[in-house]
Design an enzyme around this catalytic site. Sequence first.
Site, short mmCIF file in Angstrom:
data_model
loop_
_atom_site.label_atom_id
_atom_site.label_comp_id
_atom_site.label_asym_id
_atom_site.label_seq_id
_atom_site.Cartn_x
_atom_site.Cartn_y
_atom_site.Cartn_z
N ASP A 38 0.96 -0.83 -0.08
CA ASP A 38 -0.09 -0.35 -0.08
C ASP A 38 0.76 0.96 0.29
O ASP A 38 0.93 2.46 -1.03
CB ASP A 38 -0.60 -0.14 1.21
CG ASP A 38 -2.47 1.10 1.32
OD1 ASP A 38 -2.55 1.73 0.39
OD2 ASP A 38 -2.66 0.93 2.09
N GLY A 60 1.67 -9.89 5.00
CA GLY A 60 2.77 -9.31 5.34
C GLY A 60 2.18 -8.87 6.45
O GLY A 60 1.48 -9.14 7.42
#
Length: 339
Positions: free
Chosen positions: A33, A118
């Site tokens: 992101d 993650g």
Amino acid sequence: MPLFLVRNDITKMECDAIVNAANSSLLGGGGVDGAIHKAAGPELLEKTKTLGGCEPGKAKLTKGYKLPASYIIHTAGPKWHGGNEGEADILKSCYVSCLEIAKKNKFKTVAFPLISTGIYGYPKDEAMRIACDTIEEFLISGPDMMVYLVFFDTGSYCIGKELYKEIACFIDDNYYEAYREPGHDRDARLQNSASITGNMFPSEVGRSFTEDDITECQYSIESMVRHMDESFTDYLLKKIDEKGITDTECYKRANVDRRLFSKIRSNRLYHPKKYTAIAFADALRLNLAETNELLMKAGYILTHSSKADTIIEYCINNNIYDIYKINETLFSFDQPLLG
Ligand code: AR6
């Protein structure tokens, strides 16, 4: 229609859309992101501020701004809480929601990171299974789309520890490269070279030829000569008929694009790449001898001097014909993929 596993930084992918493993605020964060926001530039945040967030399992679309990809599909994956809080369903829903948006917008190429694996802590092998199964299921239903699953690290977890170990042993036992260590004596190497021509010759290293081997070898040479006037395309189309499958089933199973298949079909003398030819052998569920016969039509053969070929031989010997499974296996060992 194909699915490809690739190792890359997703922000570098030149696709119609890349998927962002975001959070439900859509206001940026760390991991992929953060990387996407950084590469896309500040206009992306200005836009995501107006979107009203995104529920876990759902997805929203923005432009790609400064990214090479034209669009970004933002999704919020599940946080891993041990697996009993509906994480798998939410994760599957992320992939489906993104693919639906891609389909609606007629995107031809879409790249996914491994969502939730993650910062959100989802176990990678389980997440990988869900990603592949969901994408495959979607692609089988027909949209003309190429989907990339992008890995940032090594993908050895793709196929599970047990299978990985078993194949690693098979490679150790068979891969010709293993015998090219400095100091290994030349005679042994020459004997080994008998085995590198795949299974036309004895495959156990150091074993002398038996009558059976010689018959097998003669058979292979005879069959080579007998079929010299039969092209790769001829043989492929003949086998499709023999196996009673349709052309569409064949190229889908082979993870090959429809246009490429049409090219092959319309050109009797088409010369495929080796791994495309192997993909067709796999789609036709050919055994080792038949696989080599098909490959010979295009001037190739499976060889123990190639790690990828050795892995493919393992898969054929163990009836692993699912192209995605084979590609995950090849990917786990850093080898080129089929199709
Ligand atoms: N290209 C491809 N894959 C990447 C990249 C990259 N540039 N960077 C990381 N990955 P994560 P999550 C892989 O943590 O688990 C953020 O703060 C990474 O190796 O990015 O869904 C959000 O705002 C891993 O396999 O996303 C959320 O708060 C996979 O991408 C939260 O993290 C996903 O790792 C989402 O966590």
